[in-house]
Structure formats: structure tokens, C-alpha cells
Write a protein that holds these residues in place. Structure first.
Motif, PDB file in Angstrom:
ATOM      1  N   PRO A  71      38.756  51.734  48.176  1.00 15.95           N
ATOM      2  CA  PRO A  71      38.938  50.334  47.765  1.00 15.95           C
ATOM      3  C   PRO A  71      38.061  49.407  48.598  1.00 15.95           C
ATOM      4  CG  PRO A  71      41.053  51.436  47.976  1.00 15.95           C
ATOM      5  CD  PRO A  71      40.030  52.375  48.553  1.00 15.95           C
ATOM      6  N   TYR A  72      37.693  48.281  47.976  1.00 16.23           N
ATOM      7  CA  TYR A  72      36.774  47.351  48.648  1.00 16.23           C
ATOM      8  C   TYR A  72      37.104  45.926  48.231  1.00 16.23           C
ATOM      9  CZ  TYR A  72      32.427  45.207  50.247  1.00 16.23           C
ATOM     10  OH  TYR A  72      31.500  44.424  50.893  1.00 16.23           O
ATOM     11  N   SER A  73      37.175  45.024  49.199  1.00 17.91           N
ATOM     12  CA  SER A  73      37.412  43.612  48.907  1.00 17.91           C
ATOM     13  C   SER A  73      36.077  42.951  48.625  1.00 17.91           C
ATOM     14  CB  SER A  73      38.101  42.927  50.093  1.00 17.91           C
ATOM     15  OG  SER A  73      38.342  41.574  49.801  1.00 17.91           O
ATOM     16  N   ALA A  74      35.875  42.576  47.345  1.00 13.02           N
ATOM     17  CA  ALA A  74      34.570  42.109  46.884  1.00 13.02           C
ATOM     18  C   ALA A  74      34.516  40.591  46.772  1.00 13.02           C
ATOM     19  CB  ALA A  74      34.236  42.756  45.546  1.00 13.02           C
ATOM     20  N   GLY A  75      34.877  39.895  47.828  1.00 16.55           N
ATOM     21  CA  GLY A  75      34.738  38.456  47.864  1.00 16.55           C
ATOM     22  C   GLY A  75      35.470  37.778  46.716  1.00 16.55           C
ATOM     23  N   PRO A  76      34.769  36.936  45.965  1.00 11.15           N
ATOM     24  CA  PRO A  76      35.442  36.179  44.896  1.00 11.15           C
ATOM     25  C   PRO A  76      35.954  37.053  43.753  1.00 11.15           C
ATOM     26  CG  PRO A  76      33.065  35.819  44.852  1.00 11.15           C
ATOM     27  CD  PRO A  76      33.358  36.532  46.118  1.00 11.15           C
ATOM     28  N   ILE A  77      35.455  38.266  43.623  1.00  9.28           N
ATOM     29  CA  ILE A  77      35.931  39.152  42.552  1.00  9.28           C
ATOM     30  C   ILE A  77      37.315  39.693  42.885  1.00  9.28           C
ATOM     31  CG2 ILE A  77      35.435  41.238  41.211  1.00  9.28           C
ATOM     32  CD1 ILE A  77      32.497  40.794  41.772  1.00  9.28           C
ATOM     33  N   GLY A  78      37.607  39.857  44.158  1.00  3.06           N
ATOM     34  CA  GLY A  78      38.907  40.366  44.574  1.00  3.06           C
ATOM     35  C   GLY A  78      38.840  41.805  45.040  1.00  3.06           C
ATOM     36  N   LEU A  79      39.992  42.445  45.154  1.00  2.00           N
ATOM     37  CA  LEU A  79      40.073  43.820  45.630  1.00  2.00           C
ATOM     38  C   LEU A  79      39.731  44.781  44.500  1.00  2.00           C
ATOM     39  CD1 LEU A  79      40.801  45.732  47.976  1.00  2.00           C
ATOM     40  CD2 LEU A  79      43.138  45.763  47.075  1.00  2.00           C
ATOM     41  N   LEU A  80      38.733  45.627  44.738  1.00  7.03           N
ATOM     42  CA  LEU A  80      38.307  46.626  43.758  1.00  7.03           C
ATOM     43  C   LEU A  80      38.805  48.006  44.187  1.00  7.03           C
ATOM     44  CD1 LEU A  80      34.576  45.543  43.250  1.00  7.03           C
ATOM     45  CD2 LEU A  80      36.631  44.692  42.082  1.00  7.03           C
ATOM     46  N   PRO A  81      39.121  48.878  43.226  1.00  5.48           N
ATOM     47  CA  PRO A  81      39.614  50.206  43.576  1.00  5.48           C
ATOM     48  C   PRO A  81      38.530  51.122  44.124  1.00  5.48           C
ATOM     49  CG  PRO A  81      39.377  50.020  41.208  1.00  5.48           C
ATOM     50  CD  PRO A  81      39.146  48.646  41.770  1.00  5.48           C
ATOM     51  N   ASN A  82      37.281  50.783  43.899  1.00  8.78           N
ATOM     52  CA  ASN A  82      36.149  51.551  44.420  1.00  8.78           C
ATOM     53  C   ASN A  82      34.910  50.674  44.345  1.00  8.78           C
ATOM     54  OD1 ASN A  82      34.824  52.036  41.698  1.00  8.78           O
ATOM     55  ND2 ASN A  82      36.775  53.082  41.362  1.00  8.78           N
ATOM     56  N   ARG A  83      33.786  51.200  44.798  1.00 11.02           N
ATOM     57  CA  ARG A  83      32.550  50.409  44.839  1.00 11.02           C
ATOM     58  C   ARG A  83      31.558  50.882  43.772  1.00 11.02           C
ATOM     59  NH1 ARG A  83      31.860  50.339  51.415  1.00 11.02           N
ATOM     60  NH2 ARG A  83      30.155  48.861  51.047  1.00 11.02           N
ATOM     61  N   ALA A 139      44.363  48.390  31.034  1.00  7.44           N
ATOM     62  CA  ALA A 139      44.073  49.658  31.699  1.00  7.44           C
ATOM     63  C   ALA A 139      43.795  49.481  33.186  1.00  7.44           C
ATOM     64  CB  ALA A 139      42.871  50.330  31.027  1.00  7.44           C
ATOM     65  N   GLY A 140      43.930  48.250  33.693  1.00  4.78           N
ATOM     66  CA  GLY A 140      43.772  48.007  35.127  1.00  4.78           C
ATOM     67  C   GLY A 140      42.372  47.684  35.574  1.00  4.78           C
ATOM     68  N   GLY A 141      41.490  47.356  34.645  1.00  2.74           N
ATOM     69  CA  GLY A 141      40.098  47.126  34.994  1.00  2.74           C
ATOM     70  C   GLY A 141      39.719  45.665  35.141  1.00  2.74           C
ATOM     71  N   ARG A 142      38.473  45.458  35.563  1.00  2.00           N
ATOM     72  CA  ARG A 142      37.867  44.141  35.714  1.00  2.00           C
ATOM     73  C   ARG A 142      36.546  44.167  34.946  1.00  2.00           C
ATOM     74  NH1 ARG A 142      40.661  46.426  38.826  1.00  2.00           N
ATOM     75  NH2 ARG A 142      39.090  48.043  38.573  1.00  2.00           N
ATOM     76  N   ILE A 143      36.217  43.097  34.207  1.00  4.40           N
ATOM     77  CA  ILE A 143      35.061  43.141  33.328  1.00  4.40           C
ATOM     78  C   ILE A 143      34.338  41.796  33.293  1.00  4.40           C
ATOM     79  CG2 ILE A 143      36.536  42.696  31.306  1.00  4.40           C
ATOM     80  CD1 ILE A 143      34.528  44.478  29.701  1.00  4.40           C
ATOM     81  N   GLY A 161      32.250  27.697  37.275  1.00  4.82           N
ATOM     82  CA  GLY A 161      32.515  27.989  38.678  1.00  4.82           C
ATOM     83  C   GLY A 161      31.592  29.072  39.198  1.00  4.82           C
ATOM     84  N   ALA A 162      30.930  28.807  40.306  1.00  7.98           N
ATOM     85  CA  ALA A 162      29.996  29.777  40.868  1.00  7.98           C
ATOM     86  C   ALA A 162      30.678  31.093  41.209  1.00  7.98           C
ATOM     87  CB  ALA A 162      29.335  29.194  42.118  1.00  7.98           C
ATOM     88  N   GLU A 163      31.969  31.025  41.565  1.00  8.83           N
ATOM     89  CA  GLU A 163      32.692  32.238  41.961  1.00  8.83           C
ATOM     90  C   GLU A 163      32.914  33.187  40.789  1.00  8.83           C
ATOM     91  OE1 GLU A 163      35.703  29.367  40.409  1.00  8.83           O
ATOM     92  OE2 GLU A 163      33.928  29.238  41.722  1.00  8.83           O
TER      93      GLU A 163
END
Length: 385
Positions: free
Chosen positions: A9-21, A94-98, A224-226
Motif C-alpha cells: 500500500p502507498y499513500s499517494a498524496g491527493p489521490i489517497g491511500l492506494l492498495p499498491n503502486r 469493486a474497490g478501485g480508483r479511476i 481542482g488541481a488535486e
């Protein structure tokens, strides 16, 4: 799951916590209706790949003025928004980010491949090599585009803004502007596609980057830039692009954009110009690195090496995601990757798109079930990462 940098897992700034990179890179697949509305199968496709740390969609035209290929998707109309909402709902379930990639084709187009039937617009009237993707499998040779007027340029900026707002309405987590791989923003940056003698060209670096800066700032102001990322491919010769000395141009561009607080920069590397090494120190936000452009598909080892070098925070994978919907699980376990069904890359149905098996199904078939996976979307099996 193997706890390596790539798969942790990785905290990707404005995107938030990701399960992987592991980022799913944008890849054109031409699964839209004639009007540019994504087909129902598109939701299945992206939901199957929700185990990626982040998904970036295929290139989506912001208006019909920027359409490059037939059955490429758009984000201009109410029907488009509703079609993409089905996709984002499925990915989120399904728990994803897009993120939606907005791709104005510029000179990459043909009247036969465009809903409006018009000539494509570009910084200058320079014909690209190759051919367009037309209806019914037609592949007409590209034609000379019409050089954009100042009004056309201002309209293109507003088209990006409107499409970005539509993306937010459709439920996307953010937007990526396609400034790479020969599309409109890249055409303003490159030597051989921008021959203008006004404030958007003139051989001056400040003028050459002007359009890119205007688009990024306008979209950042709107959503928003974020929520905004930018993809660049400095020095990429793909599709007839020429950049004799990319470094000064892209250093100047990043100097203009670095302080805006964008969600990320998505940067491709190549042998002619080591963009990651040169530009990473000049970018103080999140950086997604892509090292497979115009070369062999990126391996797990290559991805780990990029992260270990500090040249990127996340790594994008393209071709491997086409035929391996559960790519992070396969990278984690060392399972073999499946081959791409090249015959059905750009056809209009599920074959070669949503019919690739998940690792768990292979394990069941071989009597090794229980090692990986849980119930995934559409009756498939995926692995939470």
C-alpha cells in the motif's frame, strides 16, 4: 501477497491511500457506440482491473472536434456521462480508483473517422503518417489537418474544461490530460507539428508551451488541481513526432506547472531522452513513471527498479493489463502472464476484452485453488491488493 515496494500500500498524496503502486496505463480499445458512448462491456472491463492501485482510462475525446478514431469514446453529451457513470460505479463497487484520460486527437483523425465529418484541427497543417481507425474496419490514410485559429485554440481549452466537469459528474476520481504520444497538447510542444508564427509557436519555448499551460490551468481551476494529472512523453518519436532537444521545453513546462498542486505527473521514459532522470528533480509532487513505451512490456523487476531509484512514486503498466485483469496478483505470486489476443484488440465485443481468465480460475483448473483470490466483479475472480 509479497510485500515489495511495488505491491505494498502507498499513500499517494491527493489521490489517497492506494492498495499498491501499480497503475493501469491508458490504452485505446475502441469499445464505444457510434456516438462515442462507452458500451456496457466497458464497465466490466475496468471493474475486472480494479485491483490496480489506480486505473487511467483509454483516451476520451473532450468534444467531437477532438475525435481521432471511430468508436473511440467521448465525454461531451449526457449519454456519454451516463455511460461512464456505469463504469465508475462498477469500478468503485469493486474497490478501485479511476481517472478519465482526456485526449484531443489534434491532427490524428480523418473525416471518415469522426462523427462531425470535418477535417481534424491541429497547431499546423502537417499531415501525420499512417492511417486512422474508420468505420467498418476502414483505415483511411491521414489527411492534412486544418491549422487552428486563435478562436479554435480557445475553444479547445474550453472543451477540455467542459469534459473535465463532465468526468466529475460521471463519478471519476479525477482527470488525466493527455499531453503525450502525438496528441494535441504534444503537437503544440513538438518541433515538426508546431510551425506557427504567433504566440502559440514562433520557435520560442515560452510560446510552444503556452497551450499546455493554458489547458492545465483552466482545468485545474474548473475541477481542482488535486483532481488533475498530466501525461507527457518527452522525445517520443511515436506517430511521426520530432523533438530534437526535449529537455529545455519540458523543463520550462514543469517550471510553470510544478507549483499548481496537481494530483500527479505521468511521465514516459525513452532511450533518446532520459525524461525521468532529468525531470524528477524538477517535479515536487507525485510522479507516475512509465518505462515500457516503444519497448518491451514492463516487468515486475523493471517496476521495482524504477521505485528503488527514486525516479517515480508509482509505475504504470499497459500491455500487461490487457490480458491480465488481475495483474497485481500475478506480479505478487510470480504467476505467468497471459498473451494478448491481438486479433480482437479493437473489435467491438467482449472477446479479447473481458474474457481473459483470472489467476484463481487457473489455480482451480490445476487443483491449486485457495492460494489467491476472492469473488470479483461479473462472476470473475480477482485478488484484493
Amino acid at each position: 501477497m509479497t510485500n515489495t515496494a511495488l505491491l505494498a500500500p502507498y499513500s499517494a498524496g491527493p489521490i489517497g491511500l492506494l492498495p499498491n503502486r501499480v497503475v493501469m496505463a491508458p490504452m485505446t480499445r475502441a469499445r464505444a457506440a457510434d456516438d462515442g458512448t462507452p458500451l456496457a462491456v466497458v464497465a466490466d472491463h475496468y471493474a475486472q482491473r480494479a485491483g490496480a492501485g489506480l486505473i487511467v482510462t483509454e483516451g476520451i475525446w473532450p468534444s467531437s472536434r477532438g475525435q481521432s478514431g471511430w468508436r473511440y469514446p467521448g465525454l461531451e453529451t449526457a449519454a456519454h456521462i451516463e455511460g461512464w457513470r456505469r463504469v465508475t460505479d462498477a469500478v468503485h463497487a469493486a474497490g478501485g480508483r479511476i481517472y478519465a484520460q482526456l485526449m484531443h486527437g489534434g491532427r490524428n483523425g480523418h473525416p471518415l473517422a469522426r462523427i462531425d465529418g470535418d477535417l481534424p484541427l491541429a497547431p499546423s497543417a502537417v499531415t501525420p503518417p499512417g492511417h486512422a481507425h474508420g468505420p467498418d474496419g476502414a483505415k483511411p490514410d491521414y489527411v492534412a489537418p486544418r491549422e487552428m485559429t486563435r478562436d479554435d485554440i480557445h475553444t479547445a481549452v474550453q472543451d477540455f474544461v467542459a469534459a473535465a466537469r463532465n468526468a466529475v459528474e460521471a463519478g471519476f476520481d479525477g482527470v488525466e490530460l493527455h499531453g503525450a504520444n502525438s496528441y494535441l497538447i504534444h503537437q503544440f510542444l513538438a518541433d515538426n507539428t508546431n510551425l506557427r508564427d504567433d504566440e502559440y509557436g514562433r520557435g520560442s519555448i515560452a510560446d510552444r508551451i503556452r497551450f499546455a499551460v493554458e489547458v492545465v490551468r483552466a482545468v485545474a481551476d474548473a475541477i481542482g488541481a488535486e483532481r488533475l494529472g498530466l501525461r507527457l512523453s518527452p522525445g517520443n518519436p511515436q506517430f511521426g513526432m520530432a523533438e530534437a532537444d526535449p529537455a529545455p521545453v519540458y523543463r520550462a513546462l514543469l517550471a510553470e506547472l510544478d507549483g499548481l498542486g496537481l494530483a500527479y505527473l505521468h511521465l514516459t521514459d525513452n532511450d533518446r531522452y532520459p525524461a525521468l532522470a532529468d525531470l524528477r528533480p524538477r517535479w515536487h509532487g507525485l510522479l507516475i513513471g512509465n518505462v515500457g513505451e516503444n519497448g518491451d512490456p514492463t516487468t515486475r523487476e523493471a517496476g521495482e527498479a524504477v521505485l528503488a531509484s527514486g525516479l517515480a512514486d508509482l509505475v504504470s503498466y499497459g500491455r500487461a493489463f490487457i490480458s491480465n485483469p488481475d495483474l497485481p496478483a500475478r506480479l505478487a505470486t510470480g504467476a505467468p502472464l497471459q498473451e494478448i489476443d491481438h486479433a480482437h484488440l479493437y473489435t467491438n465485443g467482449a472477446r479479447g476484452y473481458t474474457d481473459y481468465p483470472f489467476l484463481e480460475r487457473e489455480l482451480v483448473a490445476s487443483g491449486q485453488s485457495g492460494q489467491s483470490g476472492q469473488s470479483g466483479p461479473a462472476g470473475q475472480t480477482s485478488t484484493s491488493t
